[in-house]
Design a protein around this motif. Structure first.
Motif, PDB file in Angstrom:
ATOM      1  N   GLY A 223      21.614  -6.324 -14.463  1.00 52.59           N
ATOM      2  CA  GLY A 223      21.100  -5.321 -14.585  1.00 52.59           C
ATOM      3  C   GLY A 223      20.396  -4.697 -14.114  1.00 52.59           C
ATOM      4  O   GLY A 223      19.512  -3.597 -14.419  1.00 52.59           O
ATOM      5  N   VAL A 224      20.044  -4.983 -12.895  1.00 51.77           N
ATOM      6  CA  VAL A 224      19.288  -4.736 -12.076  1.00 51.77           C
ATOM      7  C   VAL A 224      19.633  -3.515 -10.999  1.00 51.77           C
ATOM      8  O   VAL A 224      21.160  -3.636 -10.256  1.00 51.77           O
ATOM      9  N   PRO A 225      19.373  -2.147 -11.340  1.00 50.03           N
ATOM     10  CA  PRO A 225      19.488  -0.995 -10.638  1.00 50.03           C
ATOM     11  C   PRO A 225      20.752  -1.756  -9.024  1.00 50.03           C
ATOM     12  O   PRO A 225      19.501  -1.931  -7.866  1.00 50.03           O
ATOM     13  N   PRO A 226      21.568  -1.426  -8.462  1.00 57.44           N
ATOM     14  CA  PRO A 226      22.514  -1.264  -6.856  1.00 57.44           C
ATOM     15  C   PRO A 226      21.596  -1.094  -6.526  1.00 57.44           C
ATOM     16  O   PRO A 226      21.547  -1.548  -4.889  1.00 57.44           O
ATOM     17  N   GLU A 227      20.887   0.586  -6.873  1.00 57.15           N
ATOM     18  CA  GLU A 227      19.731   1.156  -5.246  1.00 57.15           C
ATOM     19  C   GLU A 227      18.577   0.116  -5.866  1.00 57.15           C
ATOM     20  O   GLU A 227      18.157   0.205  -4.103  1.00 57.15           O
ATOM     21  N   LEU A 228      18.516  -0.162  -6.217  1.00 57.53           N
ATOM     22  CA  LEU A 228      16.876  -1.019  -6.166  1.00 57.53           C
ATOM     23  C   LEU A 228      17.187  -2.691  -5.135  1.00 57.53           C
ATOM     24  O   LEU A 228      16.616  -2.792  -4.397  1.00 57.53           O
ATOM     25  N   THR A 246       9.181   0.451   8.360  1.00 53.09           N
ATOM     26  CA  THR A 246       7.516   0.031   8.093  1.00 53.09           C
ATOM     27  C   THR A 246       7.616   0.439   6.800  1.00 53.09           C
ATOM     28  O   THR A 246       8.271   0.659   5.539  1.00 53.09           O
ATOM     29  N   PRO A 247       6.152  -0.228   6.581  1.00 52.44           N
ATOM     30  CA  PRO A 247       6.406   0.171   4.811  1.00 52.44           C
ATOM     31  C   PRO A 247       5.920   1.590   4.621  1.00 52.44           C
ATOM     32  O   PRO A 247       6.986   1.959   3.288  1.00 52.44           O
ATOM     33  N   GLU A 248       6.577   2.834   5.398  1.00 51.25           N
ATOM     34  CA  GLU A 248       6.586   4.228   5.084  1.00 51.25           C
ATOM     35  C   GLU A 248       7.688   4.168   4.729  1.00 51.25           C
ATOM     36  O   GLU A 248       8.131   5.164   3.166  1.00 51.25           O
ATOM     37  N   MET A 249       8.574   3.609   5.575  1.00 47.54           N
ATOM     38  CA  MET A 249       9.946   4.763   4.728  1.00 47.54           C
ATOM     39  C   MET A 249      10.513   3.737   3.762  1.00 47.54           C
ATOM     40  O   MET A 249      10.946   4.090   3.171  1.00 47.54           O
ATOM     41  N   MET A 250      10.015   2.752   3.499  1.00 47.67           N
ATOM     42  CA  MET A 250      10.356   1.523   2.076  1.00 47.67           C
ATOM     43  C   MET A 250       9.679   2.223   0.874  1.00 47.67           C
ATOM     44  O   MET A 250       9.806   2.462  -0.656  1.00 47.67           O
ATOM     45  N   TYR A 251       8.397   2.861   1.219  1.00 52.85           N
ATOM     46  CA  TYR A 251       7.502   3.524   0.566  1.00 52.85           C
ATOM     47  C   TYR A 251       8.256   4.921  -0.261  1.00 52.85           C
ATOM     48  O   TYR A 251       8.444   5.368  -1.257  1.00 52.85           O
ATOM     49  N   LEU A 252       8.719   5.720   0.735  1.00 50.29           N
ATOM     50  CA  LEU A 252      10.279   6.932   0.157  1.00 50.29           C
ATOM     51  C   LEU A 252      10.575   6.830  -0.452  1.00 50.29           C
ATOM     52  O   LEU A 252      11.227   7.220  -0.815  1.00 50.29           O
ATOM     53  N   GLU A 253      11.949   5.330   0.107  1.00 48.57           N
ATOM     54  CA  GLU A 253      12.731   4.943  -0.586  1.00 48.57           C
ATOM     55  C   GLU A 253      12.465   4.791  -2.276  1.00 48.57           C
ATOM     56  O   GLU A 253      13.028   5.452  -3.314  1.00 48.57           O
ATOM     57  N   LEU A 254      11.176   3.760  -2.491  1.00 44.43           N
ATOM     58  CA  LEU A 254      10.637   3.631  -3.528  1.00 44.43           C
ATOM     59  C   LEU A 254      10.327   4.824  -4.725  1.00 44.43           C
ATOM     60  O   LEU A 254      10.014   4.852  -5.542  1.00 44.43           O
ATOM     61  N   LYS A 255       9.389   5.385  -3.919  1.00 46.57           N
ATOM     62  CA  LYS A 255       9.004   6.395  -4.667  1.00 46.57           C
ATOM     63  C   LYS A 255       9.751   7.086  -4.988  1.00 46.57           C
ATOM     64  O   LYS A 255       9.956   7.771  -6.554  1.00 46.57           O
ATOM     65  N   ASP A 256      11.123   7.700  -4.384  1.00 48.81           N
ATOM     66  CA  ASP A 256      12.612   8.074  -5.499  1.00 48.81           C
ATOM     67  C   ASP A 256      12.396   7.150  -6.294  1.00 48.81           C
ATOM     68  O   ASP A 256      13.159   7.982  -7.641  1.00 48.81           O
ATOM     69  N   LEU A 257      12.917   6.161  -6.243  1.00 50.95           N
ATOM     70  CA  LEU A 257      13.757   5.774  -7.149  1.00 50.95           C
ATOM     71  C   LEU A 257      12.614   5.357  -8.029  1.00 50.95           C
ATOM     72  O   LEU A 257      13.508   5.218  -9.919  1.00 50.95           O
ATOM     73  N   ALA A 258      11.899   4.802  -8.645  1.00 44.53           N
ATOM     74  CA  ALA A 258      10.454   5.119  -9.271  1.00 44.53           C
ATOM     75  C   ALA A 258      11.161   5.898  -9.764  1.00 44.53           C
ATOM     76  O   ALA A 258      10.453   5.958 -11.470  1.00 44.53           O
ATOM     77  N   GLU A 259      10.957   7.400  -9.544  1.00 44.94           N
ATOM     78  CA  GLU A 259      10.393   8.918 -10.261  1.00 44.94           C
ATOM     79  C   GLU A 259      12.098   8.796 -11.333  1.00 44.94           C
ATOM     80  O   GLU A 259      12.182   9.296 -12.097  1.00 44.94           O
ATOM     81  N   ALA A 260      12.798   8.376 -10.225  1.00 39.91           N
ATOM     82  CA  ALA A 260      14.148   7.957 -11.535  1.00 39.91           C
ATOM     83  C   ALA A 260      14.385   7.052 -12.219  1.00 39.91           C
ATOM     84  O   ALA A 260      14.853   7.722 -13.094  1.00 39.91           O
ATOM     85  N   LEU A 261      13.792   6.016 -12.081  1.00 34.24           N
ATOM     86  CA  LEU A 261      13.869   4.712 -13.098  1.00 34.24           C
ATOM     87  C   LEU A 261      12.660   5.279 -14.740  1.00 34.24           C
ATOM     88  O   LEU A 261      12.764   3.662 -15.434  1.00 34.24           O
ATOM     89  N   GLU A 262      12.030   6.307 -14.349  1.00 31.71           N
ATOM     90  CA  GLU A 262      10.746   6.673 -15.242  1.00 31.71           C
ATOM     91  C   GLU A 262      10.620   6.439 -16.292  1.00 31.71           C
ATOM     92  O   GLU A 262      12.175   7.430 -16.783  1.00 31.71           O
ATOM     93  N   PRO A 263      10.391   6.175 -17.347  1.00 30.72           N
ATOM     94  CA  PRO A 263      10.914   6.304 -18.490  1.00 30.72           C
ATOM     95  C   PRO A 263      10.825   7.143 -18.919  1.00 30.72           C
ATOM     96  O   PRO A 263       9.431   8.282 -18.950  1.00 30.72           O
TER      97      PRO A 263
END
Length: 400
Positions: A223-228, A246-263
């Protein structure tokens, strides 16, 4: 270990033991001057120089995702670090909580925010010791990171070096603690990825820690999204072709994904009716960093639809195709055929044909061609004429 109930420097009261760490003991304390709860770290003499050096580098930090430092008290046998008290769940408690994919992505995003702040041009500090003991989430969901610029927990990183780490525990060990380098930036991103992996992998109910897989392969819960999963793998695996360096690259990826997954929160209105409810538009969500995820669509349920076979170059742009212009010579014929088809379709009432076909004359409306202003004016003239004739006749009769 310091006895609880002791007052340090006639100000800080040690109330209770919170946890015993690798190099320090953490207490909940109370600032009797400012009347507030604080956390007090007690460091033995062997680590005093190390902690003082780290505090000199980070004493000016001020960020919502970083635990604040209030005071430093040096005694002959130990060091007291007075810092912000965070009431919330530490990492072992988070492991016992079944977090949603959105919560894990958002937690990683906030950790990366703290790392990006520390490593920006004004500070240039790497964390270097991002382990489960460095992270806590408060009751509002705000993630707080501590222990910047301290010696890395070699036991922890060596244990996890076999999981995509090529057997390398940490990079640039010869550099002073906290000093920035490309290798250490990548290590900080990898350490954040390891934390997220531990929250996403299978574990026994009530487990407070996760053992690395013996074969070094990443395994996620169903059930974990493949993107994550992809973001975590790109952060953890050193040889990944699209590694997050870098943490900045990871932040950008997680930011977009968190916005898409937000209920999605339902919008309530006291006057809303069924006729006013419209379907929610599906909006595209694209990755914000080079080598990122393909564009996705946010579904009305808040879940992210994923197409593993899609790539950035393989997705078609959503463009509206304009309708071709009609040939002026064929316009009349096309209009006639369209009207005829509509009139012959079931459910359409018969209507009068008002379209000319070829050189055929269209039927003339009986009401068209009448000049109504002229008719009204003529009627008024006749009315005036008969009025005057009647007036003069009546005068002649009465005077006779």
């Amino acid at each position: 270990m310091v006895e609880t109930g002791r007052v340090i420097q006639r100000r800080y009261l040690l109330q209770r033991l919170v946890k015993q760490g690798r190099a320090c003991t953490v207490y909940q304390g109370f600032d009797q001057v400012l009347q507030r709860v604080v956390a007090i770290k007690v460091t033995p003499a062997d680590y005093v120089a190390t902690y003082r050096a780290a505090l000199r580098l980070t004493s000016q930090f001020s960020h919502p995702n970083i635990v604040g430092i209030y005071d430093l008290i040096v005694e002959p046998d130990c060091l007291y670090i007075v810092q912000e008290y965070v009431d919330g769940d530490d990492f072992p408690a988070l492991l016992q909580t079944q977090l949603s994919a959105f919560e894990v992505a958002d937690l990683g995003r906030q950790i990366c925010l703290a790392l990006v702040y520390a490593s920006n041009s004004g500070r240039k500090i790497c964390h270097g010791d991002l382990t489960p003991s460095s992270v806590i989430r408060d009751r509002r969901g705000l993630v707080r990171v501590s222990n910047f610029a301290l010696p890395a927990d070699m036991q922890y990183f060596t244990l996890w070096s076999g999981v995509g780490g090529d057997g390398i525990a940490i990079s640039d060990q010869q550099l002073p603690y906290g000093q920035i380098s490309e290798g250490r930036l990548a290590d900080d991103a990898r350490a954040a990825g390891l934390l997220l992996y531990q929250l996403l992998t299978s574990r026994a109910p009530g487990a407070t820690f996760v053992e690395p897989p013996s074969d070094g392969r990443l395994r996620f819960q169903r059930g974990v999204p493949p993107e994550l999963c992809d973001i975590v793998a790109r952060a953890v695996i050193r040889q990944h072709p699209q590694r997050l360096m870098t943490p900045e690259m990871m932040y950008l990826e997680l930011k977009d994904l968190a916005e898409a997954l937000e209920p999605l929160e339902p919008v309530q209105s006291s006057y809303q009716t069924e006729d006013m409810v419209k379907p929610r538009q599906i909006m595209p969500v694209a990755s914000g960093a080079p080598g990122g995820l393909p564009s996705q669509e946010r579904a009305p349920t808040g879940l992210l639809s994923y197409h593993p076979e899609a790539t950035v170059s393989g997705l078609l742009d959503r463009q509206e195709v304009s309708q071709p212009l009609l040939d002026p010579a064929a316009t009349t014929e096309a209009a006639y055929q369209q009207a005829t088809a509509m009139n012959s379709s079931p459910g359409y009432p018969p209507v009068e044909q008002n379209y000319a076909r070829g050189n055929e004359a269209a039927p003339v409306d009986a009401g068209r061609g009448v000049n109504w202003p002229l008719m009204i004016g003529l009627g008024l003239v006749l009315f005036a004429l008969f009025f005057f004739i009647g007036f003069f006749l009546s005068q002649a009769v009465f005077h006779a």
